[in-house]
Design a protein around this motif. Structure first.
Motif, short mmCIF file in Angstrom:
data_model
loop_
_atom_site.label_atom_id
_atom_site.label_comp_id
_atom_site.label_asym_id
_atom_site.label_seq_id
_atom_site.Cartn_x
_atom_site.Cartn_y
_atom_site.Cartn_z
N UNK A 70 0.81 -1.21 0.00
CA UNK A 70 0.00 0.00 0.00
C UNK A 70 0.84 1.26 0.00
N UNK A 71 0.12 2.38 0.03
CA UNK A 71 0.76 3.69 -0.03
C UNK A 71 0.81 4.37 1.34
N UNK A 72 0.54 3.60 2.41
CA UNK A 72 0.47 4.21 3.73
C UNK A 72 1.74 3.96 4.54
N UNK A 73 2.83 3.60 3.87
CA UNK A 73 4.08 3.33 4.58
C UNK A 73 4.66 4.62 5.13
N UNK A 74 5.01 4.66 6.43
CA UNK A 74 5.65 5.86 6.98
C UNK A 74 7.04 6.06 6.38
N UNK A 75 7.61 7.21 6.68
CA UNK A 75 8.95 7.50 6.20
C UNK A 75 10.00 6.64 6.89
N UNK A 76 11.20 6.66 6.33
CA UNK A 76 12.27 5.81 6.86
C UNK A 76 12.59 6.14 8.31
N UNK A 77 12.67 7.43 8.66
CA UNK A 77 13.04 7.80 10.01
C UNK A 77 12.00 7.33 11.02
N UNK A 78 10.72 7.37 10.62
CA UNK A 78 9.67 6.87 11.51
C UNK A 78 9.81 5.36 11.69
N UNK A 79 10.03 4.63 10.62
CA UNK A 79 10.21 3.18 10.71
C UNK A 79 11.46 2.84 11.53
N UNK A 80 12.50 3.62 11.39
CA UNK A 80 13.72 3.38 12.15
C UNK A 80 13.46 3.52 13.65
N UNK A 81 12.70 4.52 14.04
CA UNK A 81 12.37 4.70 15.46
C UNK A 81 11.45 3.60 15.96
N UNK A 82 10.50 3.16 15.13
CA UNK A 82 9.62 2.06 15.52
C UNK A 82 10.44 0.79 15.74
N UNK A 83 11.38 0.53 14.87
CA UNK A 83 12.22 -0.67 15.03
C UNK A 83 13.10 -0.57 16.27
N UNK A 84 13.54 0.63 16.62
CA UNK A 84 14.30 0.81 17.86
C UNK A 84 13.44 0.50 19.08
N UNK A 85 12.17 0.95 19.04
CA UNK A 85 11.25 0.63 20.13
C UNK A 85 11.03 -0.88 20.23
N UNK A 105 3.34 -3.57 16.11
CA UNK A 105 2.09 -3.51 15.38
C UNK A 105 1.29 -2.28 15.79
N UNK A 106 1.23 -2.03 17.09
CA UNK A 106 0.51 -0.87 17.60
C UNK A 106 1.11 0.43 17.08
N UNK A 107 2.42 0.54 17.10
CA UNK A 107 3.08 1.76 16.64
C UNK A 107 2.87 1.97 15.14
N UNK A 108 2.97 0.89 14.36
CA UNK A 108 2.76 1.02 12.91
C UNK A 108 1.35 1.51 12.60
N UNK A 109 0.35 0.93 13.26
CA UNK A 109 -1.03 1.36 13.00
C UNK A 109 -1.26 2.78 13.49
N UNK A 110 -0.63 3.14 14.61
CA UNK A 110 -0.77 4.52 15.11
C UNK A 110 -0.11 5.53 14.17
N UNK A 111 0.86 5.06 13.39
CA UNK A 111 1.56 5.94 12.46
C UNK A 111 0.97 5.87 11.05
N UNK A 112 -0.22 5.27 10.92
CA UNK A 112 -0.94 5.34 9.66
C UNK A 112 -0.97 4.09 8.82
N UNK A 113 -0.32 3.00 9.23
CA UNK A 113 -0.32 1.77 8.45
C UNK A 113 -1.60 0.99 8.76
N UNK A 114 -2.26 0.49 7.72
CA UNK A 114 -3.46 -0.31 7.93
C UNK A 114 -3.10 -1.61 8.64
N UNK A 115 -4.02 -2.08 9.48
CA UNK A 115 -3.74 -3.23 10.33
C UNK A 115 -3.35 -4.47 9.52
N UNK A 116 -4.09 -4.74 8.42
CA UNK A 116 -3.77 -5.91 7.59
C UNK A 116 -2.36 -5.82 7.01
N UNK A 117 -2.00 -4.63 6.53
CA UNK A 117 -0.67 -4.45 5.95
C UNK A 117 0.42 -4.62 7.00
#
Length: 353
Positions: A70-85, A105-117
């Motif tokens: 999908x097109x709801x992937x956050x930016x790299x810096x956001x994903x980097x911080x989620x992976x650190x958490x 999973x919670x952080x990804x959905x809170x940052x705009x990623x759809x739950x299924x994705x």
């Protein structure tokens, strides 16, 4: 429920105590203090190891971005911080993989990623990373010192890993070619276990199948994902190699891959946080078996674990607060865009149900 959770915690604590008492501590007798030893190292080497670990984490975040649909992937810096958490939780909770996955999973959905994705991407990412790790272990067996540090045990472990690798690839092939059969099996298992709704199980299987099909339709994407997964482990292992070299022993690449990948495979067992005690208990004896002096193996492994295991815990905490004060705060203030984007999917599911 509380009693079973208490038993798991007690078992995890007991496992840590036994491993540290009978495996790690005997290796520490007569060694210098690790922090003092780190201070004696050239700062350039320590900085280089830190950069290798940062690049390893960055590779994993790029892998996350590669497998997200999908097109709801956050930016790299956001994903980097989620992976650190994710890493910080995994390193602080016994058997923290499941808890860390839920937090991620919670952080990804809170940052705009759809739950299924988010769910399908996590499954593909974990499965693919483990397959790549198994492949690195097989490569270590091929190019290592003919199994001299493990003999038949290593050969047996390699055979088991290769069989599991083959079974996983067969399962993915069957999922794509016999999707309806897999859906029926998933619904049947869900009805029997009663921990998940049959419709949710079906949706999960179909989403995974769609992602596998997408990867097969775009050969460059799985190749890039496999490369990023391998890069994550290779850079992490390279940081270990730097510490061992800094303390006076240059390890051969095949031996490094073999010892590192086996320790990481053992760490997948959900007993201790991040394989604490297990990784050290596997790595140190294997490195000694490859000819690394005892004190070099102990200091090299423990110094690497300071950077690879302990340092991400406070850094992950800071990353979480930056997300709370940044993108997650914006999502709370402006939830209407995300809700509108997801509403058609929810409606279609209700009609389908």
């Amino acid at each position: 429920m509380r009693s079973s959770r208490l038993l798991r915690w007690m078992a995890a604590i007991l496992a840590v105590v036994l491993v540290v008492e009978y495996v790690v501590l005997p290796q520490l007798v007569g060694s210098d203090n690790v922090v003092a030893a780190l201070r004696r190292l050239p700062p350039v080497l320590v900085l280089f190891a830190l950069l290798l670990e940062a690049a390893s984490l960055a590779s994993y975040s790029l892998l996350t971005r590669a497998v997200l649909l999908g097109d709801d992937s956050p930016g790299f810096f956001t994903l980097f911080r989620i992976d650190l958490c994710d890493l910080a939780v995994n390193h602080t909770v016994p058997g923290g993989g499941a808890t860390a996955a839920a937090v991620r999973f919670r952080l990804l959905t809170r940052c705009g990623v759809q739950a299924d994705n988010a769910l399908s991407a996590a499954t593909i990412q974990v499965l693919g990373s483990n397959l790549v790790l198994a492949g690195l272990f097989a490569a270590g067996l091929l190019f290592g010192r003919d199994g001299s540090a493990g003999g038949r045990s290593l050969a047996t472990a390699g055979a088991v890993v290769l069989v599991l690798l083959a079974l996983a690839l067969v399962a993915l092939a069957l999922l794509e070619r016999h999707l309806e059969g897999a859906v029926r099996a998933a619904r049947g298992i869900a009805r029997t276990v009663r921990l998940i709704h049959p419709e949710s199980a079906e949706q999960f299987v179909r989403t995974i199948a769609a992602e596998v099909h997408m990867f097969r339709g775009n050969p460059r994407r799985p190749a890039a994902a496999a490369l990023l997964a391998a890069l994550r482990y290779v850079l992490d292992a390279a940081a270990l190699w730097v510490f061992l070299a800094a303390f006076g022993h240059v390890l051969q690449p095949g031996e490094l891959l073999l010892a590192y990948s086996l320790a990481k495979l053992v760490a997948l067992v959900p007993l201790t946080p991040g394989g604490l005690g297990l990784v050290e208990g596997v790595l140190v004896p294997m490195l000694v078996g490859f000819g690394v002096p005892d004190h070099v193996a102990v200091l090299g492994v423990l110094s690497w674990r300071v950077v690879q295991f302990w340092l991400p815990i406070p850094v992950g905490g800071l990353a979480y607060f930056s997300l709370r004060l940044g993108i997650m705060r914006q999502e709370v203030r402006h939830p209407e865009t995300r809700t509108a984007a997801r509403e058609p999917r929810f409606r279609s599911r209700r009609r389908a149900g």
